[in-house]
Design an enzyme around this catalytic site. Sequence first.
Site, short mmCIF file in Angstrom:
data_model
loop_
_atom_site.label_atom_id
_atom_site.label_comp_id
_atom_site.label_asym_id
_atom_site.label_seq_id
_atom_site.Cartn_x
_atom_site.Cartn_y
_atom_site.Cartn_z
N THR A 28 23.35 -46.39 13.02
CA THR A 28 22.20 -46.14 12.14
C THR A 28 21.51 -44.83 12.48
O THR A 28 21.11 -44.06 11.60
CB THR A 28 21.17 -47.30 12.28
OG1 THR A 28 21.84 -48.53 12.00
CG2 THR A 28 20.01 -47.12 11.33
N ASN A 61 20.05 -40.55 6.91
CA ASN A 61 21.39 -40.80 7.48
C ASN A 61 22.48 -40.95 6.42
O ASN A 61 23.53 -41.55 6.66
CB ASN A 61 21.37 -41.97 8.47
CG ASN A 61 20.93 -43.27 7.83
OD1 ASN A 61 20.76 -43.34 6.61
ND2 ASN A 61 20.77 -44.29 8.63
N ARG A 114 27.99 -40.57 9.52
CA ARG A 114 26.67 -40.18 10.01
C ARG A 114 26.77 -39.22 11.19
O ARG A 114 25.96 -38.30 11.33
CB ARG A 114 25.88 -41.43 10.39
CG ARG A 114 25.39 -42.22 9.17
CD ARG A 114 24.87 -43.58 9.56
NE ARG A 114 24.24 -44.29 8.46
CZ ARG A 114 23.92 -45.57 8.49
NH1 ARG A 114 24.18 -46.30 9.58
NH2 ARG A 114 23.34 -46.15 7.44
N LYS A 118 23.16 -42.02 -0.17
CA LYS A 118 21.70 -41.99 -0.33
C LYS A 118 21.26 -40.65 -0.95
O LYS A 118 22.06 -39.72 -1.04
CB LYS A 118 21.05 -42.22 1.04
CG LYS A 118 21.36 -43.60 1.63
CD LYS A 118 20.69 -43.77 2.99
CE LYS A 118 20.94 -45.14 3.56
NZ LYS A 118 20.28 -45.32 4.88
N GLU A 133 24.52 -57.72 -1.91
CA GLU A 133 24.24 -56.36 -2.39
C GLU A 133 25.08 -56.00 -3.61
O GLU A 133 24.60 -55.33 -4.52
CB GLU A 133 24.49 -55.36 -1.24
CG GLU A 133 23.46 -55.49 -0.14
CD GLU A 133 23.80 -54.67 1.11
OE1 GLU A 133 24.81 -53.92 1.08
OE2 GLU A 133 23.05 -54.77 2.10
N TYR A 161 16.30 -54.00 0.74
CA TYR A 161 15.77 -53.84 2.09
C TYR A 161 14.75 -54.93 2.45
O TYR A 161 13.85 -54.71 3.27
CB TYR A 161 15.14 -52.46 2.25
CG TYR A 161 16.17 -51.34 2.35
CD1 TYR A 161 17.13 -51.34 3.37
CD2 TYR A 161 16.19 -50.29 1.45
CE1 TYR A 161 18.07 -50.32 3.48
CE2 TYR A 161 17.13 -49.26 1.55
CZ TYR A 161 18.06 -49.29 2.56
OH TYR A 161 19.00 -48.28 2.68
N PHE A 203 8.63 -48.33 9.22
CA PHE A 203 9.25 -47.25 8.43
C PHE A 203 9.56 -47.67 6.99
O PHE A 203 10.03 -46.85 6.20
CB PHE A 203 10.54 -46.77 9.12
CG PHE A 203 11.56 -47.84 9.36
CD1 PHE A 203 12.45 -48.24 8.36
CD2 PHE A 203 11.64 -48.48 10.60
CE1 PHE A 203 13.39 -49.23 8.59
CE2 PHE A 203 12.58 -49.46 10.84
CZ PHE A 203 13.46 -49.85 9.82
N ARG A 219 31.67 -50.11 8.31
CA ARG A 219 30.53 -49.91 9.22
C ARG A 219 30.91 -48.95 10.35
O ARG A 219 30.14 -48.11 10.77
CB ARG A 219 30.08 -51.25 9.82
CG ARG A 219 29.35 -52.15 8.86
CD ARG A 219 27.98 -51.66 8.50
NE ARG A 219 27.02 -51.76 9.59
CZ ARG A 219 25.72 -51.50 9.44
NH1 ARG A 219 25.24 -51.13 8.25
NH2 ARG A 219 24.90 -51.59 10.45
N HIS A 230 24.84 -45.69 3.14
CA HIS A 230 24.62 -47.11 3.46
C HIS A 230 25.94 -47.85 3.37
O HIS A 230 26.76 -47.57 2.50
CB HIS A 230 23.63 -47.73 2.46
CG HIS A 230 23.63 -49.23 2.51
ND1 HIS A 230 22.90 -49.94 3.44
CD2 HIS A 230 24.32 -50.16 1.79
CE1 HIS A 230 23.12 -51.23 3.28
NE2 HIS A 230 23.97 -51.40 2.28
P1 TYD Z 1 19.16 -50.77 9.09
O1 TYD Z 1 19.51 -51.82 8.07
O2 TYD Z 1 18.59 -51.21 10.39
O3 TYD Z 1 20.42 -49.84 9.43
P2 TYD Z 1 21.79 -49.57 8.65
O4 TYD Z 1 21.48 -48.69 7.47
O5 TYD Z 1 22.65 -48.87 9.67
O6 TYD Z 1 22.36 -50.91 8.23
O7 TYD Z 1 18.11 -49.76 8.43
C1 TYD Z 1 18.19 -49.39 7.08
C2 TYD Z 1 17.80 -47.95 6.97
O8 TYD Z 1 16.45 -47.79 7.34
C3 TYD Z 1 18.57 -47.01 7.87
O9 TYD Z 1 19.84 -46.66 7.36
C4 TYD Z 1 17.65 -45.86 7.97
C5 TYD Z 1 16.27 -46.49 7.87
N1 TYD Z 1 15.62 -46.58 9.20
C6 TYD Z 1 14.60 -45.67 9.51
O10 TYD Z 1 14.25 -44.81 8.69
N2 TYD Z 1 14.01 -45.76 10.74
C7 TYD Z 1 14.38 -46.68 11.66
O11 TYD Z 1 13.80 -46.72 12.79
C8 TYD Z 1 15.42 -47.60 11.33
C9 TYD Z 1 15.88 -48.64 12.33
C10 TYD Z 1 16.01 -47.51 10.08
#
Ligand code: TYD
Length: 210
Positions: A151, A172, A162, A69, A186, A109, A117, A145, A175
């Site tokens: 996350t 974080n 992470r 990212k 994707e 997304y 968010f 993963r 992805h």
């Molecule tokens: P998500 O798909 O739930 O997690 P992951 O990336 O682990 O598959 O969320 C996508 C991204 O959205 C996540 O990497 C960071 C962001 N995010 C926030 O900024 N705040 C939040 O509360 C959550 C759940 C995610």
Amino acid sequence: MVLFQRCLARALGQRTLGGSQQRNEVRVPGWACTQGARFGSAEPGGCRSHSRAAAGNSGAKERTLIAVKPDGVQRRLVGHIVQRFEQKGFKLVGLKMLKAPEEVLSQHYHDLRKKPFYPLLLHYMSSGPVVIMVWEGHNVVSTSRKMVGDTNPAEAHPGTIRGDFSLHISRNVVHASDSLEGAQREIQLWFNRNELMDWDSCDQSNVSHV
Ligand code: TYD
């Protein structure tokens, strides 16, 4: 096996089984199939994947999408992240750097579009270049993963990407696709078929049973 046959059938221009409007099925082109396909040779037109078929496959040719990212790029973490996947034994089959288009991000997304968010997430994801990769190997979706970690970096274990490189959920670093279907969707979203490389690595028999 079922998925492989469907991919092959599509590659050969044959009709696939069942109605195309069935629920829980994702239409993906042959080259984006994450299992069993020879990606360089499949014709456009797509194959279908669904959870049961995916779950029954050993996943030796499985593919997933990994993205560094904008915060990861800014913090010069691209090399560290690439190194982790290389050291694990996965094979890099696609890589590019780009400023993510809003349309691609909103599709990527899509499931989060109603989350509070979401606007900030899209703003941050388009704030600078990202490095998008496709990695291939045995169980790469679930293993990556685990390598990426929770996350929320506060919950991510040390040793995960992470856990080692980030502090806050909004930054974080990386992805990773969360399922086979997600990976297929994707990969198709971020890459054209001619941007992925089908190649044999010389250490293949030493990292996986082929
Ligand atoms: P998500 O798909 O739930 O997690 P992951 O990336 O682990 O598959 O969320 C996508 C991204 O959205 C996540 O990497 C960071 C962001 N995010 C926030 O900024 N705040 C939040 O509360 C959550 C759940 C995610």
